[in-house]
Write an enzyme that holds these catalytic residues in place. Structure first.
Site, mmCIF file in Angstrom:
data_model
loop_
_atom_site.group_PDB
_atom_site.id
_atom_site.type_symbol
_atom_site.label_atom_id
_atom_site.label_comp_id
_atom_site.label_asym_id
_atom_site.label_seq_id
_atom_site.Cartn_x
_atom_site.Cartn_y
_atom_site.Cartn_z
ATOM 1 N N GLU A 25 9.360 16.457 15.147
ATOM 2 C CA GLU A 25 9.766 16.310 13.749
ATOM 3 C C GLU A 25 8.977 17.328 12.927
ATOM 4 O O GLU A 25 7.749 17.310 12.925
ATOM 5 C CB GLU A 25 9.436 14.890 13.280
ATOM 6 N N CYS A 56 13.213 11.384 6.967
ATOM 7 C CA CYS A 56 13.216 10.897 8.348
ATOM 8 C C CYS A 56 14.579 11.136 8.985
ATOM 9 O O CYS A 56 14.680 11.333 10.184
ATOM 10 C CB CYS A 56 12.860 9.423 8.380
ATOM 11 N N LYS A 114 0.870 -1.186 0.000
ATOM 12 C CA LYS A 114 0.000 0.000 0.000
ATOM 13 C C LYS A 114 0.900 1.228 0.000
ATOM 14 O O LYS A 114 1.472 1.609 1.031
ATOM 15 C CB LYS A 114 -0.863 -0.037 1.263
ATOM 16 N N GLU A 172 9.620 1.704 10.664
ATOM 17 C CA GLU A 172 10.616 2.762 10.449
ATOM 18 C C GLU A 172 9.863 4.073 10.559
ATOM 19 O O GLU A 172 9.026 4.382 9.706
ATOM 20 C CB GLU A 172 11.237 2.637 9.044
HETATM 21 P P1 NAD Z 1 2.020 8.652 7.367
HETATM 22 O O1 NAD Z 1 2.254 7.903 8.609
HETATM 23 O O2 NAD Z 1 0.975 9.677 7.336
HETATM 24 O O3 NAD Z 1 1.677 7.652 6.173
HETATM 25 C C1 NAD Z 1 2.511 6.559 5.850
HETATM 26 C C2 NAD Z 1 1.670 5.515 5.137
HETATM 27 O O4 NAD Z 1 0.693 5.039 6.057
HETATM 28 C C3 NAD Z 1 0.910 6.041 3.926
HETATM 29 O O5 NAD Z 1 0.870 5.045 2.931
HETATM 30 C C4 NAD Z 1 -0.476 6.291 4.486
HETATM 31 O O6 NAD Z 1 -1.496 6.209 3.519
HETATM 32 C C5 NAD Z 1 -0.588 5.126 5.466
HETATM 33 N N1 NAD Z 1 -1.576 5.342 6.509
HETATM 34 C C6 NAD Z 1 -2.002 6.506 7.045
HETATM 35 N N2 NAD Z 1 -2.969 6.269 7.965
HETATM 36 C C7 NAD Z 1 -3.138 4.923 8.014
HETATM 37 C C8 NAD Z 1 -3.975 4.060 8.758
HETATM 38 N N3 NAD Z 1 -4.857 4.517 9.642
HETATM 39 N N4 NAD Z 1 -3.870 2.736 8.544
HETATM 40 C C9 NAD Z 1 -2.990 2.240 7.667
HETATM 41 N N5 NAD Z 1 -2.179 3.003 6.909
HETATM 42 C C10 NAD Z 1 -2.246 4.338 7.092
HETATM 43 O O7 NAD Z 1 3.456 9.244 6.963
HETATM 44 P P2 NAD Z 1 3.799 10.158 5.716
HETATM 45 O O8 NAD Z 1 3.262 11.519 6.020
HETATM 46 O O9 NAD Z 1 3.435 9.481 4.453
HETATM 47 O O10 NAD Z 1 5.400 10.158 5.784
HETATM 48 C C11 NAD Z 1 6.108 10.969 6.629
HETATM 49 C C12 NAD Z 1 6.544 10.235 7.881
HETATM 50 O O11 NAD Z 1 7.262 9.069 7.554
HETATM 51 C C13 NAD Z 1 7.495 11.050 8.725
HETATM 52 O O12 NAD Z 1 7.139 10.972 10.071
HETATM 53 C C14 NAD Z 1 8.833 10.382 8.519
HETATM 54 O O13 NAD Z 1 9.754 10.556 9.536
HETATM 55 C C15 NAD Z 1 8.453 8.975 8.315
HETATM 56 N N6 NAD Z 1 9.504 8.275 7.588
HETATM 57 C C16 NAD Z 1 10.332 7.410 8.257
HETATM 58 C C17 NAD Z 1 11.355 6.760 7.595
HETATM 59 C C18 NAD Z 1 12.284 5.795 8.291
HETATM 60 O O14 NAD Z 1 12.888 4.988 7.616
HETATM 61 N N7 NAD Z 1 12.426 5.827 9.599
HETATM 62 C C19 NAD Z 1 11.538 6.973 6.242
HETATM 63 C C20 NAD Z 1 10.686 7.854 5.595
HETATM 64 C C21 NAD Z 1 9.657 8.489 6.278
#
Ligand code: NAD
Length: 508
Positions: free
Chosen positions: A400, A302, A193, A268
């Site tokens: 963050e 991140c 997804k 992550e």
């Molecule tokens: P997000 O958590 O909003 O979304 C991530 C994914 O989860 C998306 O595909 C989203 O559609 C899905 N999602 C959202 N709500 C959900 C739910 N209720 N159930 C299931 N899936 C759901 O994050 P984002 O805004 O897409 O990305 C930014 C975040 O990701 C930042 O906090 C960043 O630090 C983190 N990030 C971490 C790493 C790492 O490797 N540690 C790498 C990249 C990004």
């Protein structure tokens, strides 16, 4: 005073990009969503239509899980030799390399990141598949020949089963390729997804998998919103493991859901990564790395080096040098060949970042560079921002921000630096800048983070594990254990010869 920034770059040419219409990929078939619904993605840099995607229904997600379940329990993939799986993974790497331009362009248009950067990321993804191919052949279990003459212990690694993969929008293809090749190398099958904002490269990757001969059902993609499409992956008892990259908020919520099914979870999550600067460092290298560390990918990273802890004796010199360099960062149209920073991914993200800056200012931080949107732009461009006079208790020092905003914090001595570094919920990465090896090692040991860079920042290699302490995640990706993470361990105890130590006396 807030110095002037370099003017926003405007691309002179128009691309001949054709709008991409992504469908669901389930059981080796391309399908429209059950409800026929589609969602549009406009480029954050130009406001133009880039792509449309099928919005999966709960039945579509179920069908994808079914397909992955069938492919795992009845299909050839988990039973194939590692060498055979490796050949397919290498063919996928070749397929990615052959499509660098196409993949990079949609990544750049959907995310807003510079095209030059997207090209490098896509090339790096091919390398991840190659590394996974090497592990597909070399990952092994263990044998114990030390348990006595009547016992041989075998420890097998077998694929864990169906893996649900949920990815964010900041490095859409890269993050998928930190997971999928390794899960597939183990023999798992997957339901993916992607983020609803940047689904393009994930869907296109399935075209490459199909051509490379991946059997039906091994990798399935369902597009749409998180709560509707992602959550069922965490909830389904037929998904054996959930591998999630995204925000700490959503990650911890999904871990809660998955734990009810006692499902393995790899997370992550976010970071608030400190670069710690001592006066005896290589000054020019440090200043460059600080600017790169926080503005790379517009800070939507991140690993962003979003807070810098600077020895109190050099704070002003540091701020002046970083501001001088940061104001020259070429920001603008991601298609401009000189752009190093592109557009912010969405209006919502833009407002979140501006909100963080505002909160910082009300708490006493000073905006020394940037602090707002580029006034003249059509797209979502944010100025490289430097905040000084930040103290460790402020939101801009702890939360963050996920944007191009640097918080500068002073420290007294090494112990104080480590204390501030560890005083957030996160622990993803950190850097130390000093020419004294003792200082570097003490910081490297003392800071709670999954990666510590010494006199460098943001380098990464498939060979090295990546992941976070504390609220930055659970588990590690990459490294030589990357495939093992997608396996279950099975112990086999082989008795050799007659079993003499009977529990009850032998019958006469
Ligand atoms: P997000 O958590 O909003 O979304 C991530 C994914 O989860 C998306 O595909 C989203 O559609 C899905 N999602 C959202 N709500 C959900 C739910 N209720 N159930 C299931 N899936 C759901 O994050 P984002 O805004 O897409 O990305 C930014 C975040 O990701 C930042 O906090 C960043 O630090 C983190 N990030 C971490 C790493 C790492 O490797 N540690 C790498 C990249 C990004």
């Amino acid at each position: 005073m807030n110095p002037e920034l370099a003017p926003l770059l405007v691309a002179s040419h128009k691309t001949d990009f054709e709008v991409y219409h992504g469908r669901l990929y389930i059981d080796g078939q391309w399908r429209e969503a059950g409800g026929g619904e589609r969602v549009e993605r406009l480029s954050p840099a130009h406001g133009e239509l880039v792509s449309t995607y099928a919005v999966a229904t709960p039945e579509d997600v179920d069908a994808a899980i079914d397909a992955a379940h069938r492919a795992f329990h009845h299909g050839p993939w988990p039973k194939m030799k590692g060498a055979e799986r490796a050949r397919v993974l290498l063919a996928i790497a070749d397929g990615i390399q052959a499509q660098i331009e196409r993949l990079a362009l949609i990544e750049s248009l959907e995310n807003g990141k510079p095209l030059t950067q997207a090209r490098a990321e896509v090339a790096g993804c091919a390398d991840l598949w190659q590394y996974a191919a090497s592990l597909a052949r070399t990952t092994s279990g263990d044998a114990y020949n030390t348990l006595g003459e009547d016992m041989l212990g075998l420890v097998l690694r077998q694929p864990i089963g169906v893996v649900g993969i949920i990815t964010p929008w900041n490095f859409p293809l890269w993050i998928l390729c930190q997971k999928l090749p390794f899960a597939m190398a183990a023999g798992c099958t997957c339901v993916i997804k992607p983020s609803e904002l940047t689904s393009g490269t994930t869907v296109m990757l399935m075209e490459i998998l199909e051509k490379a001969g991946v059997p039906a059902g091994v990798a399935n993609v369902v597009t749409g919103k998180g709560s509707r499409v992602g959550q069922p992956l965490a909830e389904s008892p037929r998904v054996d493991m959930l591998s999630f990259t995204g925000s700490t908020h959503v990650g911890s919520m999904l871990a809660g859901v998955a734990s009810k099914k006692l499902k393995k979870v790899a997370l992550e999550l976010g970071g608030k990564n400190p670069q710690i600067v001592f006066p005896d460092c290589d000054w020019d290298a440090m200043v460059d790395a600080v600017v790169f560390g926080v503005y790379f990918n517009a800070g939507e990273c991140c690993n962003s080096g979003s807070r810098v802890l600077v020895h109190e004796s050099i704070v002003e010199r540091f701020a002046a040098a970083v501001i001088e360099r940061a104001r020259e960062v070429p920001v603008g149209d991601p298609l401009h060949p000189d752009a190093k920073v592109g557009a912010i991914v969405s209006e919502q993200q833009m407002n979140d970042i501006l909100g963080h800056i505002e909160t910082g200012v009300s708490a006493g931080a000073k905006v020394r560079l940037g602090g707002g949107r580029y006034a003249s732009a059509n797209g979502l461009y944010l100025q490289p921002t430097v905040l000084t006079d930040v103290t460790a208790d402020m939101g801009v020092a702890r939360e963050e921000i996920f944007g191009p905003v640097l918080s500068v914090i002073a420290f007294r001595d090494l112990d104080h630096a480590i204390e501030i570094a560890n005083d957030t919920a996160y622990g993803l990465s950190a850097a130390v800048w000093s020419s004294d090896i003792d200082t570097c090692l003490k910081v490297a040991r003392g800071v709670d983070a999954g990666t510590i860079w010494v006199n460098t920042f943001l380098d990464g290699y498939p060979e090295l594990p990546f992941g976070g302490f504390k609220a930055s995640g659970v588990g590690r990706e990459l490294g030589k254990q990357a495939v093992e993470d997608y396996t279950e361990t099975k112990t086999i105890q082989l008795h050799i010869g007659e079993r003499k130590n009977l529990w009850l006396p032998a019958k006469k």
